[in-house]
Design an enzyme around this catalytic site. Structure first.
Site, mmCIF file in Angstrom:
data_model
loop_
_atom_site.group_PDB
_atom_site.id
_atom_site.type_symbol
_atom_site.label_atom_id
_atom_site.label_comp_id
_atom_site.label_asym_id
_atom_site.label_seq_id
_atom_site.Cartn_x
_atom_site.Cartn_y
_atom_site.Cartn_z
ATOM 1 C CE LYS A 296 -4.006 2.021 0.464
ATOM 2 N NZ LYS A 296 -3.716 2.693 -0.804
ATOM 3 C CD GLN B 47 3.261 4.742 2.219
ATOM 4 O OE1 GLN B 47 3.752 5.612 1.525
ATOM 5 N NE2 GLN B 47 2.178 4.930 2.929
ATOM 6 C CE LYS C 294 4.151 7.813 5.694
ATOM 7 N NZ LYS C 294 3.904 8.730 4.573
ATOM 8 C CE LYS D 52 4.460 7.653 -2.353
ATOM 9 N NZ LYS D 52 3.679 8.191 -1.223
ATOM 10 N N GLY E 262 -2.967 8.234 -4.192
ATOM 11 C CA GLY E 262 -2.362 9.458 -4.726
ATOM 12 C C GLY E 262 -1.121 9.882 -3.964
ATOM 13 C CG ASP E 263 3.064 11.226 -2.976
ATOM 14 O OD1 ASP E 263 3.022 11.042 -1.757
ATOM 15 O OD2 ASP E 263 3.995 11.871 -3.510
ATOM 16 C CG ASN F 192 -4.780 16.003 -0.617
ATOM 17 O OD1 ASN F 192 -4.243 15.304 0.231
ATOM 18 N ND2 ASN F 192 -6.086 16.091 -0.724
ATOM 19 C CB SER G 208 -5.655 4.709 1.957
ATOM 20 O OG SER G 208 -5.539 5.795 1.071
HETATM 21 P P1 NDP Z 1 0.098 17.861 -4.280
HETATM 22 O O1 NDP Z 1 0.595 17.564 -5.628
HETATM 23 O O2 NDP Z 1 -1.368 17.978 -4.043
HETATM 24 O O3 NDP Z 1 0.761 19.220 -3.748
HETATM 25 C C1 NDP Z 1 2.132 19.351 -3.621
HETATM 26 C C2 NDP Z 1 2.452 20.779 -3.208
HETATM 27 O O4 NDP Z 1 3.822 20.870 -2.902
HETATM 28 C C3 NDP Z 1 2.187 21.792 -4.301
HETATM 29 O O5 NDP Z 1 1.866 23.030 -3.754
HETATM 30 C C4 NDP Z 1 3.532 21.842 -5.011
HETATM 31 O O6 NDP Z 1 3.778 23.045 -5.724
HETATM 32 C C5 NDP Z 1 4.494 21.706 -3.863
HETATM 33 N N1 NDP Z 1 5.732 21.044 -4.338
HETATM 34 C C6 NDP Z 1 5.822 19.821 -4.909
HETATM 35 N N2 NDP Z 1 7.085 19.549 -5.272
HETATM 36 C C7 NDP Z 1 7.785 20.638 -4.934
HETATM 37 C C8 NDP Z 1 9.151 20.969 -5.044
HETATM 38 N N3 NDP Z 1 10.064 20.140 -5.600
HETATM 39 N N4 NDP Z 1 9.536 22.172 -4.546
HETATM 40 C C9 NDP Z 1 8.632 23.013 -3.988
HETATM 41 N N5 NDP Z 1 7.315 22.747 -3.858
HETATM 42 C C10 NDP Z 1 6.908 21.580 -4.325
HETATM 43 O O7 NDP Z 1 0.741 16.757 -3.331
HETATM 44 P P2 NDP Z 1 0.309 16.322 -1.855
HETATM 45 O O8 NDP Z 1 -0.238 17.490 -1.124
HETATM 46 O O9 NDP Z 1 -0.492 15.097 -1.976
HETATM 47 O O10 NDP Z 1 1.718 15.887 -1.235
HETATM 48 C C11 NDP Z 1 2.552 16.798 -0.512
HETATM 49 C C12 NDP Z 1 3.527 16.008 0.353
HETATM 50 O O11 NDP Z 1 2.788 15.196 1.278
HETATM 51 C C13 NDP Z 1 4.445 15.028 -0.388
HETATM 52 O O12 NDP Z 1 5.678 14.962 0.297
HETATM 53 C C14 NDP Z 1 3.731 13.698 -0.235
HETATM 54 O O13 NDP Z 1 4.612 12.597 -0.375
HETATM 55 C C15 NDP Z 1 3.206 13.833 1.184
HETATM 56 N N6 NDP Z 1 2.110 12.957 1.531
HETATM 57 C C16 NDP Z 1 0.932 12.990 0.821
HETATM 58 C C17 NDP Z 1 -0.107 12.159 1.179
HETATM 59 C C18 NDP Z 1 -1.440 12.252 0.511
HETATM 60 O O14 NDP Z 1 -2.384 11.631 1.022
HETATM 61 N N7 NDP Z 1 -1.604 13.003 -0.560
HETATM 62 C C19 NDP Z 1 0.038 11.168 2.250
HETATM 63 C C20 NDP Z 1 1.275 11.277 3.001
HETATM 64 C C21 NDP Z 1 2.263 12.123 2.614
HETATM 65 P P3 NDP Z 1 3.667 23.052 -7.327
HETATM 66 O O15 NDP Z 1 2.199 22.954 -7.625
HETATM 67 O O16 NDP Z 1 4.270 24.335 -7.713
HETATM 68 O O17 NDP Z 1 4.456 21.853 -7.809
#
Ligand code: NDP
Length: 454
Positions: free
Chosen positions: A99, A120, A123, A135, A174-175, A250, A386
């Site tokens: 997962k 993961q 976690k 992943k 998603g991620d 997200n 999830s």
């Molecule tokens: P999204 O794609 O929804 O959002 C990512 C955000 O982070 C955007 O604002 C993006 O900006 C910014 N970002 C991404 N890459 C970079 C970078 N290299 N430098 C600066 N800003 C960056 O992703 P999520 O919100 O889902 O994920 C965010 C983090 O949370 C990740 O580390 C992910 O692994 C972690 N996570 C997510 C989970 C989930 O359920 N979604 C679960 C657990 C952890 P821009 O649009 O400009 O790229």
């Protein structure tokens, strides 16, 4: 990093294993970093449980059970052929079906997927739910692509992936770059090829065809519930605190929502181009409209609120705050950023993102004794919910928002308790890094011992 006591011979063995990881996985720096952090915490556990070393649990846990790398050809709107690379790393299935999310971002390569898959494992173990670690993703960049282009890419990606996943085998979610839209296109293609509507094969689905309430909010909400628990343990609360939340995707959006609900004020958020500062508190409806509906840049926030300040390429961590929730990407808080945060009065950090703090930054947080919740524990609410989505799919049921949110809050409180007590047991009270890595590891290690040499 603050370390509990361990036998020097065990330490030596751990160092040898780490050197092997470096030489077997050259160039995968993020993976090396994630392994180092976990191994640094395990000395006392291996001293206490020599059978884990005898049975080579560490060596086995650092080697993915299966790695799938594939070509993803698709056609853009101009009719031009594009080629991307797809990955799925099925790291460890000791506790349940694999997962973990899928990340679509141009920076994706094997080292990033392996660091995420490795984290993961632990976690998922901390959630207490029966899920293994995996992943996947691609170096595809959904930014600036039309819906049709994203659909064609997702269909091609799933055409290969469908043979490797299933509700009892491996359940992606998603991620970064993968939300409800992408999950929908991938689910459609899976259904078409496999000729079955298998709800439990993907999570993060939309609500009208098998998704679960609270999954969208879960990671951000969970990271805030974790802060709430850390502060409660220090007889403090979230109410009235000034906060920073990096990112505006997200995780960031729903971390901001829950912080506001609990009476805090988030004054800044960001995207990869810059930082928005709003001293009156971030207008979340506007961020949702710009990011979730219109897929625009955070810069445009300042066009709607003239008092807000946008800084191109700025760092969010220079802004004074009491609570920080990094929710963008790996290594976004350097040692210098961490020092600045602490100096400016930050008392709590909860990692919504995976591995957002560099080893130097972690050192600063631990030494300063602020409440520091590492991603493995603090952002586990996403994958936990999830797993709740999987439970609802398996029983053809759907739960209310209130009930599911209560389950999420309880899971986060349990994770906090487990990390807190484990840190105390191993002689490092308040060190949630040790607590999370040790507690997450022990459960997986015991299951691996039970399963024999596999
Ligand atoms: P999204 O794609 O929804 O959002 C990512 C955000 O982070 C955007 O604002 C993006 O900006 C910014 N970002 C991404 N890459 C970079 C970078 N290299 N430098 C600066 N800003 C960056 O992703 P999520 O919100 O889902 O994920 C965010 C983090 O949370 C990740 O580390 C992910 O692994 C972690 N996570 C997510 C989970 C989930 O359920 N979604 C679960 C657990 C952890 P821009 O649009 O400009 O790229």
């Amino acid at each position: 990093m603050v370390e509990a006591k361990s036998d020097p011979k065990v330490r030596e063995k751990i160092d040898t294993i780490y050197k092997e990881v470096l030489s077997r996985n050259p160039g995968e720096t993020e993976f090396h970093q994630a392994v180092r952090e976990v191994l640094d915490c395990l000395g006392p556990v291996l001293t206490k449980n020599p059978e884990f070393l005898e049975r080579k649990i560490i060596r086995r846990i650092c080697e993915p059970e299966r790695q799938i790398i594939f070509r993803v050809p698709w056609q853009d709107d101009k009719g031009e052929v594009q080629i991307n690379r797809g990955f799925r790393v099925q790291f460890n299935s000791a506790l349940g079906p694999y997962k973990g999310g899928l990340r679509f971002h141009p920076s994706v390569y094997l080292g990033i997927i392996k660091f995420l898959g490795f984290e993961q494992i632990f976690k998922n173990s901390l959630t207490g739910l029966p899920i293994g670690g995996a992943k996947g993703g691609s170096d595809f960049d959904p930014k600036g692509k039309s819906d049709d282009e994203v659909m064609r890419f997702c269909q091609s990606f799933m055409t290969e992936l469908c043979g490797h996943i299933g509700s009892d085998t491996d359940v992606p979610a998603g991620d970064i770059g993968v939300g409800g839209r992408e999950i929908g296109y991938m689910f459609g293609q899976y259904k078409r090829i496999m000729k079955r509507h298998e709800s439990g094969v993907l999570t993060g689905k939309k609500l009208n065809w098998g998704g679960a309430l609270v999954r969208t909010e879960a990671t951000g909400y969970g990271a805030v519930f974790f802060i709430d628990e850390m502060l409660k343990a220090r007889k403090d609360t979230i109410e009235g605190k000034t906060c920073l939340v990096s990112g505006s995707g997200n995780v960031a959006i729903y971390a901001i929502e829950k912080l506001h609900q609990l009476g805090a004020k988030v004054v800044a958020c960001s995207d990869s181009n810059g930082v928005i500062y709003d001293k009156n508190g971030i207008d979340l409806d506007l961020v949702k409209q710009l990011k979730e509906v219109e897929r625009r840049r955070i810069k445009e926030y300042a066009n709607h609120h003239k008092h807000a300040k946008y800084t191109e390429n700025g760092t969010i961590w220079d802004i004074p705050c009491q609570i920080a929730v990094p929710s963008a990407t790996q290594n976004e808080i350097s040692g210098e950023n961490a020092l600045k945060l602490v100096k400016n009065g930050c008392i709590a950090v909860s990692e919504g993102a995976n591995m957002p703090t560099t080893p130097e930054g972690i050192h600063v947080f631990l030494e300063s004794k602020i409440a520091y919740g590492p991603g493995k524990a603090a952002n586990a609410g996403g994958v936990a919910t999830s797993a709740l989505e999987m439970q609802q799919n398996a029983s053809r049921d759907s739960w209310t928002f209130e009930y599911t949110e209560r389950r999420l809050a309880k899971i986060m409180a349990n994770i906090h308790q487990l990390c807190y007590e484990t840190a105390e047991e191993y002689g490092t009270p308040g060190n949630y890094v040790n607590g999370a890595n040790i507690a997450g590891f022990i459960k997986v290690a015991r299951a691996m011992v039970d399963h024999g040499l596999v």
